[in-house]
Design an enzyme around this catalytic site. Structure first.
Site, PDB file in Angstrom:
ATOM      1  N   ASP A 262      25.360  11.620  40.553  1.00 23.93           N
ATOM      2  CA  ASP A 262      26.197  12.766  40.902  1.00 23.93           C
ATOM      3  C   ASP A 262      26.915  12.442  42.211  1.00 23.93           C
ATOM      4  O   ASP A 262      26.277  12.096  43.206  1.00 23.93           O
ATOM      5  CB  ASP A 262      25.310  14.014  41.063  1.00 23.93           C
ATOM      6  CG  ASP A 262      26.120  15.282  41.239  1.00 23.93           C
ATOM      7  OD1 ASP A 262      25.850  16.262  40.534  1.00 23.93           O
ATOM      8  OD2 ASP A 262      27.016  15.298  42.109  1.00 23.93           O
TER       9      ASP A 262
ATOM     10  N   ASP B  23      31.919  14.863  37.806  1.00 23.22           N
ATOM     11  CA  ASP B  23      31.383  13.912  38.798  1.00 23.22           C
ATOM     12  C   ASP B  23      29.925  13.535  38.527  1.00 23.22           C
ATOM     13  O   ASP B  23      29.232  13.054  39.409  1.00 23.22           O
ATOM     14  CB  ASP B  23      31.510  14.489  40.216  1.00 23.22           C
ATOM     15  CG  ASP B  23      30.396  15.452  40.574  1.00 23.22           C
ATOM     16  OD1 ASP B  23      29.918  16.177  39.680  1.00 23.22           O
ATOM     17  OD2 ASP B  23      29.989  15.457  41.746  1.00 23.22           O
ATOM     18  N   GLU B  24      29.470  13.737  37.300  1.00 24.62           N
ATOM     19  CA  GLU B  24      28.029  13.628  37.073  1.00 24.62           C
ATOM     20  C   GLU B  24      27.724  13.159  35.655  1.00 24.62           C
ATOM     21  O   GLU B  24      28.425  13.539  34.715  1.00 24.62           O
ATOM     22  CB  GLU B  24      27.481  15.033  37.327  1.00 24.62           C
ATOM     23  CG  GLU B  24      26.139  15.327  36.873  1.00 24.62           C
ATOM     24  CD  GLU B  24      25.800  16.817  37.015  1.00 24.62           C
ATOM     25  OE1 GLU B  24      24.612  17.096  37.006  1.00 24.62           O
ATOM     26  OE2 GLU B  24      26.708  17.671  37.079  1.00 24.62           O
TER      27      GLU B  24
HETATM   28  P1  TTP Z   1      28.878  19.364  42.171  1.00 22.01           P
HETATM   29  O1  TTP Z   1      28.406  17.982  41.845  1.00 22.01           O
HETATM   30  O2  TTP Z   1      28.016  20.505  41.804  1.00 22.01           O
HETATM   31  O3  TTP Z   1      29.141  19.483  43.736  1.00 22.01           O
HETATM   32  P2  TTP Z   1      29.708  18.429  44.758  1.00 22.01           P
HETATM   33  O4  TTP Z   1      29.918  17.095  44.124  1.00 22.01           O
HETATM   34  O5  TTP Z   1      30.924  19.005  45.411  1.00 22.01           O
HETATM   35  O6  TTP Z   1      28.581  18.347  45.866  1.00 22.01           O
HETATM   36  P3  TTP Z   1      27.131  17.690  45.736  1.00 22.01           P
HETATM   37  O7  TTP Z   1      27.021  17.131  44.355  1.00 22.01           O
HETATM   38  O8  TTP Z   1      27.104  16.619  46.793  1.00 22.01           O
HETATM   39  O9  TTP Z   1      26.184  18.799  46.006  1.00 22.01           O
HETATM   40  O10 TTP Z   1      30.281  19.602  41.522  1.00 22.01           O
HETATM   41  C1  TTP Z   1      31.256  18.579  41.397  1.00 22.01           C
HETATM   42  C2  TTP Z   1      32.643  19.137  41.618  1.00 22.01           C
HETATM   43  O11 TTP Z   1      32.901  20.192  40.704  1.00 22.01           O
HETATM   44  C3  TTP Z   1      32.839  19.735  43.000  1.00 22.01           C
HETATM   45  O12 TTP Z   1      33.238  18.760  43.972  1.00 22.01           O
HETATM   46  C4  TTP Z   1      33.870  20.778  42.768  1.00 22.01           C
HETATM   47  C5  TTP Z   1      33.662  21.214  41.335  1.00 22.01           C
HETATM   48  N1  TTP Z   1      32.955  22.507  41.298  1.00 22.01           N
HETATM   49  C6  TTP Z   1      33.716  23.675  41.190  1.00 22.01           C
HETATM   50  O13 TTP Z   1      34.946  23.612  41.085  1.00 22.01           O
HETATM   51  N2  TTP Z   1      33.064  24.882  41.204  1.00 22.01           N
HETATM   52  C7  TTP Z   1      31.699  24.985  41.336  1.00 22.01           C
HETATM   53  O14 TTP Z   1      31.158  26.105  41.364  1.00 22.01           O
HETATM   54  C8  TTP Z   1      30.931  23.778  41.440  1.00 22.01           C
HETATM   55  C9  TTP Z   1      29.426  23.842  41.592  1.00 22.01           C
HETATM   56  C10 TTP Z   1      31.607  22.579  41.423  1.00 22.01           C
HETATM   57 MG    MG Z   2      28.460  16.261  42.960  1.00 24.65          MG
END
Ligand code: TTP
Ligand code: MG
Length: 388
Positions: free
Chosen positions: A9, A103-104
Site C-alpha cells: 500500500d 494504490d494497493e
Molecule cells: P489509502 O491507501 O487509504 O491512503 P493513503 O495512501 O493516502 O495513505 P496511507 O496508505 O499511507 O495511510 O488510499 C489511497 C488513496 O486513495 C489516497 O491517497 C487518496 C484516495 N482516497 C480517497 O480519495 N478517499 C478516501 O477516503 C481514502 C481512504 C482514500
Molecule cells: Mg495508501
C-alpha cells in the site's frame, strides 16, 4: 494451506505524488481533496496528519485544523498514470496480483520462496525498486494469508516492512483492537465491546456458542478464525476489483428532480468517456445518492450486454434515480455514477449499430480530452449495502 502473500500500500498516495512533483511541498503538510466549501479530504501527507487531518474529513475542518497547509485539488489522471506504473512494477514480482484500489494490492508469492533469499529481502527489493522508479514510498506486509498481510503492511506505516510468520500471528494479533479485523465496522465493534471483547486476543478466546448467539453462526465462525490469524481466501487476479465512477458533492443541496437529472447526465458523460478511453465497457451501473440528512444509498442495475455510451449509462442512472423513493423537498447532497463488472472491448460483440455509434463517440471523445475527472473507486465502496 501454506501461502506466502504480500500486501503493498503506497504511503499517503495522492499527497506523495504531489510532493514528488513539487519540491516546495516536501516536508510540508499537503492536503489533497475537494476544495469547494463542501469538499472532502482525499488524503493528507503524514506532516498534515500530525494536525489531525485525515481522509474523508470535511475540507472545512481540515482547513481549521491545519490553516497553513498546502491544499490541492485531486488530479486523478496523474495518480492513475503513477498507479499504472506501480502495478507494472508489481507484475515483475509476481504473476498473481489482485489490485484492491489505486494504490494497493495483494501479490501471491506462494511457491516462489525458493527463488528468494528471504521474504523480507524480497519485500525490500520491491520497495526499493518502486522508490527508484517512481520516487514514492510504499509499505509492505508479508504473511501466510491476506488478512495478516494487509494488517502487517499497516503496522509500521509509512515506509514499513513487516513479515508475520505463522507461529507469531496470534501473539501479534492478541493486543490489537477488534476493529483491525476487516468487516468489523463501528456497529460490530460496539456490539463486541458490549460483550466484553475489545482485543483480538479476547475474541480468539471467545466462547463460540455465546458469540454465535449474538452475531449468528457464520459471522462468529469467521471472526474467531480471523482472530486466530486464519484466512483461506486466495489472491484473485481480477480486474473486476475495480470500477470507474464519478461523484459530486454539490455546493447547495439539489431540491429539483430535473436539476439532479442534469447532474446525473454530466456524471454519466464523464464515466462513459473514461470507459471508452480505457477501452472498457460495463455490465453494472451504480447510482450513489447522499441525502441532506447524510443518509447514503447505492442502487445498481446489471445488463446482459456491457455499456459504454453516455446515453445508456445515463438511462440506467436515471431509471435508478426515478425508482428511488425521494420525499418531496428532500435535498440531495451528493450524486455518483459508477460502472463496474468491466469488460474489455475485445470481449464485447460488435453487432447492430455499434460501429456508427463508435464513430460518433470517438469524434465526441476527441473533443472532450480536456475534461473529465474520473475516480477509480474501490469496489467495496460501490458494492456497499444501503444503510436502510
Ligand atoms: P489509502 O491507501 O487509504 O491512503 P493513503 O495512501 O493516502 O495513505 P496511507 O496508505 O499511507 O495511510 O488510499 C489511497 C488513496 O486513495 C489516497 O491517497 C487518496 C484516495 N482516497 C480517497 O480519495 N478517499 C478516501 O477516503 C481514502 C481512504 C482514500
Ligand atoms: Mg495508501
Amino acid at each position: 494451506m501454506n501461502r506466502t502473500i504480500l500486501h503493498i500500500d503506497m504511503d499517503a498516495f495522492f499527497a506523495a505524488v504531489e510532493q514528488r512533483d513539487h519540491e516546495e511541498y516536501r516536508g510540508k503538510p499537503v492536503i489533497v481533496g475537494g476544495l469547494g466549501t463542501r469538499g472532502v479530504v482525499s488524503t493528507a501527507s503524514y506532516e498534515a496528519r500530525k494536525f489531525g487531518v485525515h481522509s474523508a474529513m470535511a475540507m472545512e475542518i481540515a482547513r481549521r485544523r491545519c490553516p497553513d497547509g498546502i491544499f490541492l485539488p485531486v488530479d486523478h489522471a496523474r495518480y492513475r498514470a503513477v498507479s499504472r506504473h506501480i502495478f507494472s512494477i508489481l507484475a515483475r514480482f509476481s504473476p498473481t496480483i489482485e489490485p484492491l484500489s489505486i494504490d494497493e494490492g495483494f501479490l501471491d508469492l506462494t511457491g516462489m520462496e525458493r527463488l528468494m533469499e528471504s521474504p523480507r529481502a524480497y519485500g525490500e527489493t520491491l520497495k526499493r525498486t518502486i522508490y527508484e522508479e517512481t520516487g514514492l514510498r510504499a509499505s509492505v506486509g508479508i504473511a501466510p494469508n491476506k488478512f495478516l498481510a494487509k494488517l502487517a503492511s499497516d503496522l509500521e506505516k509509512p515506509d514499513g516492512l513487516v513479515v508475520i510468520r505463522p507461529e507469531n500471528a496470534e501473539k501479534i494479533l492478541a493486543p490489537l483492537p477488534v476493529s483491525r479485523i476487516f468487516g468489523v465496522g463501528k456497529k460490530t465493534e460496539a456490539r463486541l465491546a458490549a460483550m466484553g471483547f475489545r482485543t483480538i486476543g479476547q475474541l480468539a478466546a471467545a466462547d463460540r456458542r455465546k458469540l454465535s448467539a449474538a452475531l449468528g453462526e457464520r459471522m462468529a465462525a469467521q471472526l474467531i478464525a480471523l482472530a486466530h490469524g486464519r484466512d483461506d481466501r486466495p489472491v484473485e487476479p481480477v480486474r473486476a476489483a475495480q470500477s470507474i465512477g464519478r461523484e459530486e458533492t454539490f455546493e447547495k443541496d439539489l431540491r429539483a428532480r430535473e436539476e439532479a437529472e442534469r447532474a446525473l447526465l454530466s456524471l454519466s458523460e464523464e464515466v462513459g468517456w473514461r470507459l471508452r478511453r480505457e477501452g472498457l465497457s460495463a455490465r453494472t451501473i451504480t447510482l450513489k445518492l447522499r441525502l441532506a440528512s447524510f443518509d447514503t444509498f447505492t442502487r445498481s442495475k446489471t445488463f446482459p450486454d456491457p455499456l459504454s455510451y453516455d446515453e445508456d449509462i445515463f438511462a440506467a442512472a436515471q431509471t435508478l434515480f426515478r425508482e428511488f423513493p425521494l420525499t418531496p423537498g428532500q435535498g440531495v447532497r451528493l450524486l455518483g455514477v459508477s460502472a463496474s463488472n468491466l469488460a474489455t472491448d475485445a470481449e464485447v460483440s460488435l453487432f447492430d449499430d455499434h460501429e456508427k455509434k463508435d464513430r460518433l463517440y470517438s469524434a465526441i471523445d476527441s473533443l472532450k480530452g480536456r475534461f473529465g475527472e474520473t475516480i477509480l473507486t474501490r469496489a467495496a465502496l460501490v458494492e456497499q449495502k444501503p444503510k436502510i
